[in-house]
Design an enzyme around this catalytic site. Structure first.
Site, PDB file in Angstrom:
ATOM      1  N   GLY A  74      -9.319  14.238   1.939  1.00  0.00           N
ATOM      2  CA  GLY A  74      -9.842  13.602   2.861  1.00  0.00           C
ATOM      3  C   GLY A  74      -9.306  13.043   3.992  1.00  0.00           C
ATOM      4  O   GLY A  74      -9.808  12.857   5.008  1.00  0.00           O
ATOM      5  N   THR A  75      -8.192  12.639   3.779  1.00  0.00           N
ATOM      6  CA  THR A  75      -7.367  12.194   5.173  1.00  0.00           C
ATOM      7  C   THR A  75      -7.433  13.473   6.062  1.00  0.00           C
ATOM      8  O   THR A  75      -7.332  12.844   7.241  1.00  0.00           O
ATOM      9  CB  THR A  75      -5.790  12.105   4.453  1.00  0.00           C
ATOM     10  OG1 THR A  75      -5.682  10.803   3.411  1.00  0.00           O
ATOM     11  CG2 THR A  75      -4.986  11.451   5.762  1.00  0.00           C
ATOM     12  N   ASN A 114     -13.551   1.293   0.948  1.00  0.00           N
ATOM     13  CA  ASN A 114     -12.617   1.259  -0.292  1.00  0.00           C
ATOM     14  C   ASN A 114     -11.968   0.198  -0.724  1.00  0.00           C
ATOM     15  O   ASN A 114     -11.758   0.290  -2.098  1.00  0.00           O
ATOM     16  CB  ASN A 114     -11.560   2.506   0.161  1.00  0.00           C
ATOM     17  CG  ASN A 114     -11.040   2.002   1.445  1.00  0.00           C
ATOM     18  OD1 ASN A 114     -11.244   2.156   2.455  1.00  0.00           O
ATOM     19  ND2 ASN A 114      -9.555   1.743   1.122  1.00  0.00           N
ATOM     20  N   GLN A 121     -15.345   7.253  -0.367  1.00  0.00           N
ATOM     21  CA  GLN A 121     -15.925   6.523  -1.493  1.00  0.00           C
ATOM     22  C   GLN A 121     -17.533   6.404  -1.785  1.00  0.00           C
ATOM     23  O   GLN A 121     -17.696   6.170  -2.860  1.00  0.00           O
ATOM     24  CB  GLN A 121     -15.538   4.925  -1.292  1.00  0.00           C
ATOM     25  CG  GLN A 121     -13.999   4.785  -0.954  1.00  0.00           C
ATOM     26  CD  GLN A 121     -13.348   4.854  -2.336  1.00  0.00           C
ATOM     27  OE1 GLN A 121     -13.929   4.697  -3.757  1.00  0.00           O
ATOM     28  NE2 GLN A 121     -11.875   5.163  -2.381  1.00  0.00           N
ATOM     29  N   SER A 157     -14.212  13.918  -0.414  1.00  0.00           N
ATOM     30  CA  SER A 157     -12.797  14.198  -1.082  1.00  0.00           C
ATOM     31  C   SER A 157     -13.190  14.575  -2.253  1.00  0.00           C
ATOM     32  O   SER A 157     -13.887  13.719  -3.068  1.00  0.00           O
ATOM     33  CB  SER A 157     -11.884  12.885  -0.715  1.00  0.00           C
ATOM     34  OG  SER A 157     -10.694  13.244  -1.499  1.00  0.00           O
ATOM     35  N   ALA A 158     -12.591  15.442  -2.970  1.00  0.00           N
ATOM     36  CA  ALA A 158     -12.856  15.849  -4.616  1.00  0.00           C
ATOM     37  C   ALA A 158     -12.253  14.760  -5.504  1.00  0.00           C
ATOM     38  O   ALA A 158     -12.957  14.475  -6.740  1.00  0.00           O
ATOM     39  CB  ALA A 158     -12.252  17.120  -4.739  1.00  0.00           C
ATOM     40  N   HIS A 159     -11.006  14.300  -5.263  1.00  0.00           N
ATOM     41  CA  HIS A 159     -10.502  13.521  -6.348  1.00  0.00           C
ATOM     42  C   HIS A 159     -10.987  12.220  -6.567  1.00  0.00           C
ATOM     43  O   HIS A 159     -10.645  11.613  -7.706  1.00  0.00           O
ATOM     44  CB  HIS A 159      -8.935  13.541  -6.224  1.00  0.00           C
ATOM     45  CG  HIS A 159      -8.450  12.792  -5.188  1.00  0.00           C
ATOM     46  ND1 HIS A 159      -7.816  11.342  -5.559  1.00  0.00           N
ATOM     47  CD2 HIS A 159      -8.424  12.556  -3.793  1.00  0.00           C
ATOM     48  CE1 HIS A 159      -7.603  10.915  -4.496  1.00  0.00           C
ATOM     49  NE2 HIS A 159      -7.798  11.595  -3.389  1.00  0.00           N
ATOM     50  N   THR A 198      -4.327  29.984   3.884  1.00  0.00           N
ATOM     51  CA  THR A 198      -4.967  30.591   3.048  1.00  0.00           C
ATOM     52  C   THR A 198      -5.831  29.721   2.095  1.00  0.00           C
ATOM     53  O   THR A 198      -5.330  28.599   1.555  1.00  0.00           O
ATOM     54  CB  THR A 198      -4.023  31.484   2.212  1.00  0.00           C
ATOM     55  OG1 THR A 198      -3.693  32.405   3.029  1.00  0.00           O
ATOM     56  CG2 THR A 198      -4.959  32.377   0.819  1.00  0.00           C
ATOM     57  N   CYS A 256       0.502  -0.621   0.031  1.00  0.00           N
ATOM     58  CA  CYS A 256       1.717  -1.240   0.353  1.00  0.00           C
ATOM     59  C   CYS A 256       2.632  -0.178   0.915  1.00  0.00           C
ATOM     60  O   CYS A 256       2.878   0.891   0.364  1.00  0.00           O
ATOM     61  CB  CYS A 256       2.376  -1.609  -0.825  1.00  0.00           C
ATOM     62  SG  CYS A 256       1.516  -2.694  -2.108  1.00  0.00           S
TER      63      CYS A 256
HETATM   64  N1  PLP Z   1     -10.922   7.483   3.018  1.00  0.00           N
HETATM   65  C1  PLP Z   1     -11.518   6.487   2.297  1.00  0.00           C
HETATM   66  C2  PLP Z   1     -12.570   5.636   2.427  1.00  0.00           C
HETATM   67  C3  PLP Z   1     -10.365   6.461   0.788  1.00  0.00           C
HETATM   68  O1  PLP Z   1     -10.589   5.637   0.080  1.00  0.00           O
HETATM   69  C4  PLP Z   1      -9.773   7.470   0.680  1.00  0.00           C
HETATM   70  C5  PLP Z   1      -8.551   7.393  -0.300  1.00  0.00           C
HETATM   71  O2  PLP Z   1      -8.139   6.500  -0.726  1.00  0.00           O
HETATM   72  C6  PLP Z   1      -9.298   8.517   1.732  1.00  0.00           C
HETATM   73  C7  PLP Z   1     -10.048   8.500   3.116  1.00  0.00           C
HETATM   74  C8  PLP Z   1      -8.294   9.288   1.892  1.00  0.00           C
HETATM   75  O3  PLP Z   1      -8.699  10.523   0.980  1.00  0.00           O
HETATM   76  P1  PLP Z   1      -7.472  11.441   0.372  1.00  0.00           P
HETATM   77  O4  PLP Z   1      -6.819  10.659  -0.832  1.00  0.00           O
HETATM   78  O5  PLP Z   1      -8.333  12.757  -0.042  1.00  0.00           O
HETATM   79  O6  PLP Z   1      -6.759  11.939   1.314  1.00  0.00           O
END
Ligand code: PLP
Length: 384
Positions: free
Chosen positions: A70-71, A153, A181, A201-203, A239, A327
């Protein structure tokens, strides 16, 4: 002691069905760019996964770009958009985001600032919702991108994404929303909310770590951040992680199928947790409780306890929780989200409890007991 995991906003347990889908993929191999049978099978799997996720959010297959997280998707949206804008426009240029974004958005916004963009940060109300009044002023700067998350989040508050997306569309400005989220908990559809860019984001939904996605509406120009081959429409060379994409697709479909019933169940459990803790912990206050919010996040401010002592004592007591904000290298920083909401997170310690698919009613009762007990003990030891 039975451990209780109340940190689903950080990550979620991998679903069995997802693990099976991934393992099935891993028994085969092949590079989706290869022309032989192995490659074609991998390509088919990848494109089918893309189609299924796109279907869940009402997008077209070619509008979904897989990323490593997601980042990364947030970075591609913000920085990629800024750099594409700069290529074709004269003048200073601006990027806009809310004060309560995740660092995955805030950091690339600041990076764009170092590359010459004017940075405009929009404030929120004390309830943690974007103050849309400031939007018009920001739009007057004709920014390269406006980024406001779907749901926060730390406190779970939902943002007025439809209104923002419509207003930006009418002003001819690209709107990005981080739905990491919200996805799987709210109805997230790009055929209903006219955003230009949207992050997943998948996780966070029972899928694997190491894969995210960016929805890029047709016509929205981005500059890739990584340079290499032509994968992912040239926007994210490398890839492709086929098995992770297949796991992501399975998780997305399951989350969507169960979403409404699960959201109602989680909201009931969250409300019970909130009521139980407010009754047991003198001085505790809910953050974001007056705004529409996600069903699975509860954020409390608890005076008279040290943040690290609280989290570590909870861990020893078998409760996995979070303060909500990161943190960095051991240093406790005040929450930028609570600061933006006018709360003093140094006076009262924030505690984020986030529920998920594996959270049961019994676990919530037990959590109330354990958390109340820990706060009492930590306060007594501190002489509060
Ligand atoms: N954006 C939000 C609102 C999140 O809560 C998070 C993860 O905590 C992220 C982005 C980042 O996602 P990822 O962990 O897949 O990099």
């Amino acid at each position: 002691m039975e451990p209780i995991y109340l940190d689903n906003a950080a990550t979620t347990p991998l679903r069995d069905e997802v693990r099976e889908a991934i393992l099935e993929c891993w028994t085969d191999y092949g590079n989706p760019s290869s022309v032989h049978g192995w490659g074609r099978r991998a390509r088919n799997r990848l494109e089918e996964a893309r189609e299924r996720i796109a279907g869940v959010i009402g997008a077209r297959r070619r509008e979904l770009i897989f990323t490593g997280s997601g980042t990364e998707a947030d970075n591609l949206a913000v920085l990629g958009r800024w750099r594409a804008w700069r290529r074709t426009h004269e003048g200073a240029g601006a990027v806009v985001c809310s004060a309560i974004e995740h660092s995955a958005v805030l950091a690339p916004v600041q990076a764009a600032g170092r590359e010459g963009a004017s940075v405009l940060i929009l404030g929120v109300t004390n309830d943690g919702v974007l103050d849309t009044g400031a939007l018009e002023e920001a739009l007057a700067a004709e920014p390269a991108v406006v980024s406001v998350m779907w749901a926060n989040n730390e406190v779970g508050t939902l943002q007025p994404v439809r209104e923002l997306a419509e207003r930006c569309r009418d002003a001819g400005v690209v709107y990005h929303t981080d739905a990491v989220q919200a996805f799987g908990r709210e109805r997230v559809r790009v055929d209903e909310v006219p955003c230009g860019l949207l992050t997943l984001s998948a996780h966070k939904i029972g899928g694997p770590t190491g894969i995210g996605a960016l929805f890029v509406r047709e016509g929205v120009e981005l500059e890739p951040l990584v340079h290499g081959g032509g994968q992912e429409s040239g926007l994210r060379p490398g890839t492709e992680a086929v098995a992770a994409a297949v796991g992501f697709a399975r998780a997305a479909e399951l989350a969507e199928r169960e979403r409404e019933a699960e959201a109602a169940r989680l909201a009931r459990l969250r409300d019970r947790l909130q009521a139980g803790l407010l009754a047991r912990i003198p001085g505790a206050e809910v953050n974001g409780g007056n705004a529409p919010r996600l069903p699975n996040i509860l954020n409390l401010s608890i005076p008279g306890v040290d943040r690290e002592v609280l989290l570590m004592s909870l861990d020893l007591e078998g409760v996995a929780a979070s303060s909500g904000s990161a943190c960095h290298s051991g240093a406790v920083e005040p929450s930028h989200v609570l600061t933006a909401m006018g709360r003093d997170s140094e006076q009262a310690t924030p505690l984020r409890l986030s529920l998920g698919r594996t959270t049961t009613a019994e676990a919530i009762e037990l959590a109330i007991e354990r958390i109340a007990h820990v706060v009492e003990r930590v306060r007594a030891l501190a002489g509060v």
